[in-house]
Scaffold this active site. Structure first.
Site, PDB file in Angstrom:
ATOM      1  NE  ARG A   1     -50.520   4.679  -6.128  1.00 15.21           N
ATOM      2  CZ  ARG A   1     -49.321   4.897  -6.687  1.00 15.21           C
ATOM      3  NH1 ARG A   1     -48.218   4.642  -6.006  1.00 15.21           N
ATOM      4  NH2 ARG A   1     -49.237   5.372  -7.921  1.00 15.21           N
TER       5      ARG A   1
ATOM      6  CG  HIS B   1     -36.202  18.655  17.280  1.00 11.58           C
ATOM      7  ND1 HIS B   1     -36.205  19.108  15.983  1.00 11.58           N
ATOM      8  CD2 HIS B   1     -36.183  19.774  18.063  1.00 11.58           C
ATOM      9  CE1 HIS B   1     -36.182  20.436  15.967  1.00 11.58           C
ATOM     10  NE2 HIS B   1     -36.161  20.862  17.224  1.00 11.58           N
TER      11      HIS B   1
ATOM     12  CG  ASN C   1     -39.437  18.913  14.466  1.00 17.18           C
ATOM     13  OD1 ASN C   1     -39.465  17.732  14.794  1.00 17.18           O
ATOM     14  ND2 ASN C   1     -38.935  19.313  13.304  1.00 17.18           N
TER      15      ASN C   1
ATOM     16  CG  ASP D   1     -42.725  20.633   2.487  1.00 13.26           C
ATOM     17  OD1 ASP D   1     -41.509  20.832   2.640  1.00 13.26           O
ATOM     18  OD2 ASP D   1     -43.592  21.029   3.301  1.00 13.26           O
ATOM     19  CB  ILE D   2     -44.373  16.428   5.858  1.00 15.00           C
ATOM     20  CG1 ILE D   2     -43.952  15.069   5.274  1.00 15.00           C
ATOM     21  CG2 ILE D   2     -45.368  16.230   6.998  1.00 15.00           C
ATOM     22  CD1 ILE D   2     -43.285  14.159   6.282  1.00 15.00           C
TER      23      ILE D   2
ATOM     24  CD  GLU E   1     -39.961  20.173   6.452  1.00 16.09           C
ATOM     25  OE1 GLU E   1     -40.434  21.317   6.440  1.00 16.09           O
ATOM     26  OE2 GLU E   1     -38.871  19.880   6.971  1.00 16.09           O
TER      27      GLU E   1
ATOM     28  CG  ASP F   1     -35.544  12.808  14.629  1.00 10.53           C
ATOM     29  OD1 ASP F   1     -35.676  13.704  13.758  1.00 10.53           O
ATOM     30  OD2 ASP F   1     -34.642  12.812  15.490  1.00 10.53           O
TER      31      ASP F   1
END
Length: 404
Positions: free
Chosen positions: A333, A283, A278, A270-271, A313, A287
């Site tokens: 990594r 947005h 956003n 999850d970012i 995300e 994207d």
């Protein structure tokens, strides 16, 4: 007053359709077909040669003229075969050389017909001329068929006239006139029937070409539908459904690990704080960040590993690892690759970070249970301050490992 329609001449003409360039495979296939037809024509000339040999055996033709015929028909047939084998025929307007083959290959027979002593001996050559003209059915339209038939007919009548002038005793004018009339009628009928058959062949060929084009477009449409069904439209990664199917394949049957001792490792990424991207930058920028992040994840993965968009995300990753140390190396990594992501509209100082929940798949466990453990590990990573990975070591171990 009603406005008159614009005349047809004032309308812009449609641009002529440009023929599609033929591929090397199509050219090779056409050349193979032309060579096959030429060999078929050579076979008919073998039949004509047998007739000439029978004349020689019956004493109606001397050896010198027989040898001239054999040399001539061999050179002519060999020339056409050689042109096709060397692809020199592709320089001609008609690469099949149908009209030329029909006309030129009859010259050696015409030479023999002049020296046959009996008038009745010319009849088989008329029949062979008819057989040769039939080859025009393969490629000639009505006009060209008529031209070929006219040349054959004029050649025959020219030989008869030459014989009548050189040896009048060998020609019965009434019989020759009737024969010439019958030959002309046969040529006209062959022209009509042959052109009709050639038109049918062209119609079938055009329909086949249109059918092939329709099939090609259908295959492209089906491929596009498959892409839409299996790919996320924004990131072009496998979508959630496709990712779960891939996970099901990896966990069913024998292990598909690229390294000895490696196990199937499932991770949810999850970012961190993506909603802020956003909200702060729009947005559109969000994207772009997702697209660049997806590309970075793909490039960071090793052979045999997988990434798909799980939703929003979140990304589903399938890794191959042997234990906590290798999972930690993979997580570092992946997080390092995301930290390098830049997108238009995103400040240079902004660094992407991610939280990962990781677990090992336990053989016999349902995918739902595996994903549930992975999701709990992701929750712990977020609760622990984000920008980290948490490993659930599995059902048997039952422990959690925080990977910085």
């Amino acid at each position: 007053m009603t406005r008159r329609a614009a005349p047809e001449a004032s309308r812009p003409a449609e641009p002529p359709s440009v023929p599609r360039p033929r591929s090397a495979e199509e050219i090779a296939r056409a050349q193979k077909l032309r060579l096959k037809r030429t060999y078929l024509g050579v076979a008919t000339h073998v039949g004509g040669t047998l007739i000439v040999l029978s004349y020689f055996a019956a004493g109606l033709l001397d050896l010198r003229h027989l040898l001239h015929y054999l040399l001539g028909i061999t050179l002519v047939c060999g020339a056409f075969v050689g042109l096709i084998l060397s692809n020199l025929n592709l320089r001609f307007r008609d690469p099949s050389m149908t009209a030329a083959q029909v006309i030129v290959t009859m010259w050696p027979a015409t030479y023999v017909m002049y020296f046959v002593t009996l008038p009745q001996g010319r009849t088989p050559f008329m029949l062979m001329g008819v057989v040769g003209v039939l080859f025009g059915v393969f490629a000639l339209n009505f006009r060209r068929m008529l031209m070929v038939c006219a040349v054959v007919f004029l050649t025959y009548t020219g030989v008869v006239m030459a014989i009548a002038r050189a040896a009048p005793e060998r020609v019965d004018v009434r019989v020759e006139a009737v024969s010439a009339c019958a030959f002309a009628v046969v040529m006209v009928l062959i022209t009509y029937i042959g052109s009709y058959m050639a038109a049918l062949r062209r119609t079938v060929r055009d329909r086949n070409a249109r059918l092939q084009e329709a099939n090609r477009r259908l295959e492209e449409a089906m491929e596009e539908l498959r892409e839409l069904a299996t790919r996320d439209h924004l990131t072009r990664l496998p979508n959630r459904r496709s990712a779960l199917e891939h996970l099901a394949q990896r966990t069913s049957g024998p292990p598909q690990a690229p390294a000895p001792g490696a196990r199937v490792c499932v991770a949810l990424l999850d970012i961190d704080h993506f909603k802020r991207v956003n909200d702060l930058y729009g947005h559109h920028v969000g994207d772009l960040v997702l697209r660049h992040a997806s590309r970075a994840l793909q490039e960071a993965l090793h052979t045999g590993e997988f990434v798909g968009r799980y939703g929003g995300e979140e990304f589903l990753l399938i890794l191959s690892a042997t234990g906590a140390a290798s999972v930690q190396a993979a997580a570092q990594r992946i997080r390092a690759a995301l930290a390098e992501v830049r997108a238009e509209g995103l400040p240079e100082t902004h660094r992407l970070s991610a939280s990962l929940g990781v677990t090992f798949y336990s053989p016999g466990e349902s995918l739902e249970a595996t994903l549930e453990r992975t999701d709990r590990a992701l929750y712990r990573a977020k609760q622990g301050g984000r920008d980290r990975a948490v490993l659930d070591e599995g059902v048997s171990a039952g422990g959690w490992v925080a990977l910085a």
